[in-house]
Enzyme design. Structure first.
Site, PDB file in Angstrom:
ATOM      1  N   GLY A 106      12.068 -14.191   6.217  1.00  0.00           N
ATOM      2  CA  GLY A 106      11.742 -15.177   7.252  1.00  0.00           C
ATOM      3  C   GLY A 106      11.275 -16.501   6.671  1.00  0.00           C
ATOM      4  CG  LEU A 124     -10.109  -1.337 -15.461  1.00  0.00           C
ATOM      5  CD1 LEU A 124     -11.626  -1.315 -15.285  1.00  0.00           C
ATOM      6  CD2 LEU A 124      -9.754  -1.347 -16.945  1.00  0.00           C
ATOM      7  CD  GLU A 125      -7.290   1.665  -8.682  1.00  0.00           C
ATOM      8  OE1 GLU A 125      -8.179   1.910  -7.836  1.00  0.00           O
ATOM      9  OE2 GLU A 125      -6.214   1.104  -8.382  1.00  0.00           O
ATOM     10  CD  GLU A 156     -27.691  17.965  -3.637  1.00  0.00           C
ATOM     11  OE1 GLU A 156     -28.684  18.354  -2.998  1.00  0.00           O
ATOM     12  OE2 GLU A 156     -27.008  18.695  -4.379  1.00  0.00           O
ATOM     13  CG  ASP A 167      -3.854  -7.987   0.341  1.00  0.00           C
ATOM     14  OD1 ASP A 167      -4.753  -7.538   1.076  1.00  0.00           O
ATOM     15  OD2 ASP A 167      -3.223  -7.283  -0.467  1.00  0.00           O
ATOM     16  CE1 TYR A 176      -6.870  -2.452  -6.499  1.00  0.00           C
ATOM     17  CE2 TYR A 176      -7.970  -4.579  -6.555  1.00  0.00           C
ATOM     18  CZ  TYR A 176      -7.016  -3.729  -6.011  1.00  0.00           C
ATOM     19  OH  TYR A 176      -6.209  -4.181  -4.991  1.00  0.00           O
ATOM     20  CG  HIS A 220     -28.117  22.119  -3.608  1.00  0.00           C
ATOM     21  ND1 HIS A 220     -28.180  21.168  -4.597  1.00  0.00           N
ATOM     22  CD2 HIS A 220     -28.270  23.315  -4.224  1.00  0.00           C
ATOM     23  CE1 HIS A 220     -28.377  21.753  -5.763  1.00  0.00           C
ATOM     24  NE2 HIS A 220     -28.433  23.068  -5.558  1.00  0.00           N
ATOM     25  N   GLY A 244      -4.890  -6.837 -18.655  1.00  0.00           N
ATOM     26  CA  GLY A 244      -5.701  -7.164 -17.492  1.00  0.00           C
ATOM     27  C   GLY A 244      -6.893  -6.248 -17.378  1.00  0.00           C
ATOM     28  CB  ALA A 245     -10.243  -6.536 -17.111  1.00  0.00           C
ATOM     29  CB  CYS A 293      -3.353   2.616  -1.219  1.00  0.00           C
ATOM     30  SG  CYS A 293      -3.508   0.935  -0.621  1.00  0.00           S
ATOM     31  CB  CYS A 323      -0.930  -0.005   1.206  1.00  0.00           C
ATOM     32  SG  CYS A 323      -1.943   1.483   1.332  1.00  0.00           S
ATOM     33  CE  LYS A 341      -5.198   3.429  -5.664  1.00  0.00           C
ATOM     34  NZ  LYS A 341      -5.656   2.062  -5.791  1.00  0.00           N
TER      35      LYS A 341
END
Length: 522
Positions: A157, A228-229, A502, A359, A225, A497, A222-223, A92, A87, A95
């Protein structure tokens, strides 16, 4: 007796045993007091990612002697990184920062309508700034471990026998350590295709975020996330990007939303090659970047195609880092196909003193906040007398594609499978962010959808939004879903608003009605 120690602080348990002579005479009391002291550590965590660090630090806060082992095997392209896991280093964080760079590019386009003039993007400036930030996070993690007296060892390890591991550093030097308990938090690494030229010439997300040169014309394979990101980021930075898709986009996510994501990307410059898979990657020219020829075949027939690209980025999935750490030597079971580790509801493997988070868990969500939560709660159960378990239900997430997709709860497909279509009501609508109006950006593109269980007071069991800042929008509604959010509660909520969020307070049209959901204004 021993199992009770997981839930009762040791001093209290000892007071409970004192009136019973058997405990003292049999040596049970002495064994309980000395057992853990015969090991080097109370806890050794293998893996310095989000889940492992959270668990280690929480255990240290609770007064335990803890070690973290973390070692990054360089990618086939030679990329490595510091403490913090996927990450922080290659997931993350970089990215989202590159996604922000792409969004700023779009904002610059929009800004011309608001009177601003256009500027140029520099890849090297961006990557240097991102890597500097990541280095600060690496240092922050090391400092945090040091402050909590957690021993950090930059070594690989591997279990050699029960309660004992071998740690091998970069120079090949080996050291042995023992612990009463172990937590495996080794995460995953990108998968390769197993074709000619893939490891020699292709990169993955492990390499992209620190790539020292602009990748140029790029094929993303690949498809997922990740695919695509990455494709969205590169396109947003002005590059020529093609995505090669074997089957469906965003497998496991709501497929209506996935197709809307793909459609938006296609309308904004990303090319898609559907139903094809690469069979060979050949280098035509060396360079930074060079030139690569890719040969691909159809998944539906004998057709083959060729293309020339500067960079090929593989994003076809990830494999658990569990197969080369000696788990077989102590009897820890793993899924032979995936490498994932089955655990019970307290993250315990089939070997009682070995636990796992993150993971690598079989059947659990692969998300950083999930790993952190599971790691903290595991340490509290093991050493703090806590009983709370990690809740893997209604976990929100966001796909940071050019138009962000946020969701919480069930996809429409999964909801139908679980509850049957006739028991559901789906409310949906398009919406047009006010920020997009003057800029002249697409109306009837952003989309909101909730899935309600008609026979449970119209409780919201699926939340989906496609639009700007989808992650920020989704986070608050996820908390509401934890509290049992219903359609009536949404209707009773007054919206802010003008905002995107909303829209969920004014949903009126159901899918079953077949009524038009297109918007005529803001």
């Amino acid at each position: 007796f021993k199992s009770l120690l997981c839930f009762v602080p040791l001093p209290v348990f000892i007071l409970f045993l004192l009136p019973f002579p058997y405990a003292h005479q049999s040596g049970l009391l002495q064994k309980l007091l000395q057992e853990d002291s015969t090991y080097d550590y109370d806890l050794i965590v293998i893996g310095g990612g989000s889940g492992g660090l959270a668990c280690a630090q929480e255990a240290a806060i609770l007064g335990k002697k803890v070690m973290v082992l973390d070692f990054v095997v360089p990618s086939p392209q030679g990329t490595s990184w510091g403490l913090g896991g996927t990450c922080v280093n290659v997931g993350c964080v970089p990215k989202k920062l590159m996604h922000q760079a792409a969004l700023l590019g779009q904002a610059l386009n929009d800004s011309r309508k608001f009177g601003w003039e256009y500027v140029k993007h520099n890849w090297e400036t961006m990557t240097e700034a991102i890597q500097n930030h990541i280095s600060s996070l690496n240092w922050g993690h090391r400092l945090s471990l040091r402050e909590k007296s957690v021993d950090y060892v930059n070594s690989y390890g591997e279990f050699v026998e029960h309660h004992r591991i071998k740690a091998t550093n970069r120079k090949g030097q080996e050291t042995s350590y023992t612990a009463a308990k172990f937590v495996i938090a080794t995460g995953e690494r990108p998968r390769y295709l197993g074709i000619q030229g893939d490891k020699e010439y292709c990169i993955t997300s492990d390499d992209l975020f620190s790539l020292p040169y602009c990748p140029g014309k790029t094929l993303v394979v690949g498809a997922s996330y990740v695919a695509l990101e990455c494709a969205g980021v590169l396109t947003g930075l002005g590059l020529d990007v093609t995505v090669m898709v074997r089957s469906v986009l965003l497998r496991g996510f709501d497929q209506e939303m996935a197709e809307r994501v793909g459609s938006y990307m296609e309308q904004h410059g990303v090319k898609f090659l559907r139903k094809f898979i690469p069979v060979m990657v050949k280098q035509l020219e060396k360079g930074s970047p060079g030139k690569l020829k890719v040969v691909a075949k159809s998944t539906e027939g004998p057709e083959t195609i060729e293309g020339v690209y500067n960079t090929v980025l593989l994003a076809i999935g990830r494999d658990s880092c569990t197969r080369k750490m000696g788990l077989d030597k102590i009897g820890v079971k793993i899924n032979k196909k995936t490498g994932k580790i089955p655990v019970n509801d307290v993250e315990q493997t089939n070997v009682p003193y070995v636990y796992a988070v993150g993971d690598i868990l079989e059947g659990k969500l692969e998300l950083t906040p999930v790993a952190i939560q599971a790691g903290k709660l595991l340490a509290r159960r093991l050493f703090g007398g806590c009983l709370e378990k990690c809740d893997y239900i209604n976990v929100p997430t966001t796909v940071f594609t050019p138009l962000e997709y946020g969701c919480c709860g069930l996809s429409e497909e999964k909801a139908i499978e679980v509850y049957k279509k006739e028991n559901l009501e789906v409310y949906h609508t398009f919406f047009w962010p006010l920020e997009w109006t003057v800029a002249g950006r697409d109306n009837n593109t952003c989309y909101a959808k909730i899935i309600c269980n008609k026979f449970d007071n119209y409780r919201v069991i699926g939340f989906h939004v496609l639009g700007p800042n989808a992650g920020e929008v989704t986070q608050g509604f996820a908390a509401a879903m934890k509290c049992g959010l219903t359609k009536q509660l949404l209707d009773d909520t007054i919206g802010i608003h003008p905002t995107c969020g909303e829209v969920f307070t004014t949903l009126e049209i159901t899918k079953s009605s077949g009524l038009d959901i297109t918007q005529k204004g803001c």
